[in-house]
Design a protein around this motif. Structure first.
Motif, PDB file in Angstrom:
ATOM      1  N   ALA A   1       6.658   5.192 -10.725  1.00 51.74           N
ATOM      2  CA  ALA A   1       6.810   5.223  -9.572  1.00 51.74           C
ATOM      3  C   ALA A   1       6.992   4.152  -8.826  1.00 51.74           C
ATOM      4  CB  ALA A   1       5.357   5.489  -9.347  1.00 51.74           C
ATOM      5  N   ALA A   2       6.876   3.207  -9.221  1.00 49.11           N
ATOM      6  CA  ALA A   2       7.020   2.056  -7.875  1.00 49.11           C
ATOM      7  C   ALA A   2       8.989   2.074  -7.943  1.00 49.11           C
ATOM      8  CB  ALA A   2       7.109   0.545  -8.812  1.00 49.11           C
TER       9      ALA A   2
ATOM     10  N   LEU B   1      11.885   2.217  -5.264  1.00 49.86           N
ATOM     11  CA  LEU B   1      12.543   1.391  -4.900  1.00 49.86           C
ATOM     12  C   LEU B   1      14.460   1.371  -5.513  1.00 49.86           C
ATOM     13  CD1 LEU B   1      11.885  -1.534  -7.592  1.00 49.86           C
ATOM     14  CD2 LEU B   1      11.986  -1.967  -4.965  1.00 49.86           C
ATOM     15  N   LEU B   2      14.489   2.624  -5.591  1.00 52.06           N
ATOM     16  CA  LEU B   2      15.895   3.756  -5.817  1.00 52.06           C
ATOM     17  C   LEU B   2      15.667   4.719  -4.481  1.00 52.06           C
ATOM     18  CD1 LEU B   2      15.941   3.991  -9.192  1.00 52.06           C
ATOM     19  CD2 LEU B   2      17.492   2.471  -9.056  1.00 52.06           C
ATOM     20  N   ARG B   3      15.226   4.933  -3.532  1.00 49.23           N
ATOM     21  CA  ARG B   3      14.576   5.752  -2.880  1.00 49.23           C
ATOM     22  C   ARG B   3      15.027   5.419  -1.410  1.00 49.23           C
ATOM     23  NH1 ARG B   3      10.710   9.027  -3.364  1.00 49.23           N
ATOM     24  NH2 ARG B   3       9.811   7.618  -2.350  1.00 49.23           N
ATOM     25  N   ASP B   4      13.863   4.606  -1.198  1.00 50.70           N
ATOM     26  CA  ASP B   4      13.300   3.781   0.100  1.00 50.70           C
ATOM     27  C   ASP B   4      13.729   2.012  -0.186  1.00 50.70           C
ATOM     28  OD1 ASP B   4      12.810   6.494   0.580  1.00 50.70           O
ATOM     29  OD2 ASP B   4      10.829   5.890   0.172  1.00 50.70           O
TER      30      ASP B   4
ATOM     31  N   GLY C   1      10.183  -0.287   1.610  1.00 55.96           N
ATOM     32  CA  GLY C   1       9.189   0.876   1.486  1.00 55.96           C
ATOM     33  C   GLY C   1       8.394   0.754  -0.048  1.00 55.96           C
ATOM     34  N   LEU C   2       8.277   0.007  -0.713  1.00 52.95           N
ATOM     35  CA  LEU C   2       7.720  -0.410  -1.693  1.00 52.95           C
ATOM     36  C   LEU C   2       6.538  -1.538  -1.240  1.00 52.95           C
ATOM     37  CD1 LEU C   2       7.465   0.098  -4.777  1.00 52.95           C
ATOM     38  CD2 LEU C   2       8.333  -2.124  -4.977  1.00 52.95           C
TER      39      LEU C   2
ATOM     40  N   ALA D   1      17.839  -2.849  -7.848  1.00 48.42           N
ATOM     41  CA  ALA D   1      17.093  -2.859  -6.727  1.00 48.42           C
ATOM     42  C   ALA D   1      15.584  -3.868  -7.014  1.00 48.42           C
ATOM     43  CB  ALA D   1      16.239  -1.307  -6.877  1.00 48.42           C
ATOM     44  N   ILE D   2      15.418  -4.596  -8.064  1.00 51.67           N
ATOM     45  CA  ILE D   2      13.994  -5.133  -8.303  1.00 51.67           C
ATOM     46  C   ILE D   2      15.008  -6.542  -8.301  1.00 51.67           C
ATOM     47  CG2 ILE D   2      12.567  -6.719  -9.640  1.00 51.67           C
ATOM     48  CD1 ILE D   2      12.419  -3.851 -11.189  1.00 51.67           C
TER      49      ILE D   2
END
Length: 200
Positions: free
Chosen positions: A17-18, A22-25, A29-30, A102-103
């Motif tokens: 889910a995380a 990350l990829l979307r928002d 957003g996390l 993204a991380i």
């Protein structure tokens, strides 16, 4: 269902889910609420398995770093096969895939997360970049030993060029990830002199 299996499934569900968030928002957003909402579970599930949100994020990063370590081992196993440039091109495309890229900003902008990663493992403060650096450096050393790159090749400088330049190449996502030819051109440029000067 045994407790261990349940825990492992819950962690993976939350990690996945995380990643989607990350990829979307992006990193902003996390949040813990966003993760549990995305995972479709109660808010308390995350806190039953992790002491706080930074502990969750540290576990997420270390889990993804372990995956990169396995991919780095695959790169080292490729030493002596194919071409150096092709092997490095494939490795950079994997090591700087959408999730690792993204991380990295998540780690960069969360001081407590970096501190936890450093406590969890030596040099772990930038875990994703550290794994990429270890993989590329080890691979280049293996290729030098096999005589496929120059015996006097500066492995440290080559590694910094490939990892730093590769990170920049893959970070600019406005136009999407770089094309395969763009990555190939970048790698070939970095290693051209080293490969060209290898012993006959």
């Amino acid at each position: 269902m045994p407790t261990g299996v349940h825990l492992r499934d819950a962690r993976q569900q939350l990690f996945d889910a995380a990643e989607r968030i990350l990829l979307r928002d992006g990193p902003n957003g996390l949040t813990s609420r966003a993760v549990t909402d995305e995972a479709g579970c109660a808010k308390g599930v995350l806190h039953r398995h992790f002491t706080d949100f930074d502990a969750f994020l540290a576990a997420l990063v270390l889990d993804r770093a372990e995956q990169l370590e396995a991919q780095g081992n695959e790169l080292r196993a490729a030493a002596g096969t194919g071409t150096v440039a092709a092997n490095l091109t494939s490795a950079l495309t994997t090591l700087f895939g959408p999730v690792p890229v993204a991380i990295i900003p998540l780690i960069t902008f969360r001081d407590e997360l970096r501190a936890r990663l450093r406590r969890a493992r030596p040099g772990g403060g930038m875990a994703i970049l550290a794994e990429a650096t270890t993989a590329i450096s080890g691979y280049l050393a293996d290729e030098r030993e096999k005589g496929r790159i120059a015996a006097d090749a500066d492995i440290e400088s080559l590694t910094l060029s490939l990892v730093g330049g590769g990170h920049l190449l893959f970070t600019d996502r406005d136009a999407g990830p770089p094309t395969a030819p763009a990555v190939e051109k970048f790698v070939a440029t970095v290693v051209a002199d080293t490969v060209r000067r290898r012993p006959a």
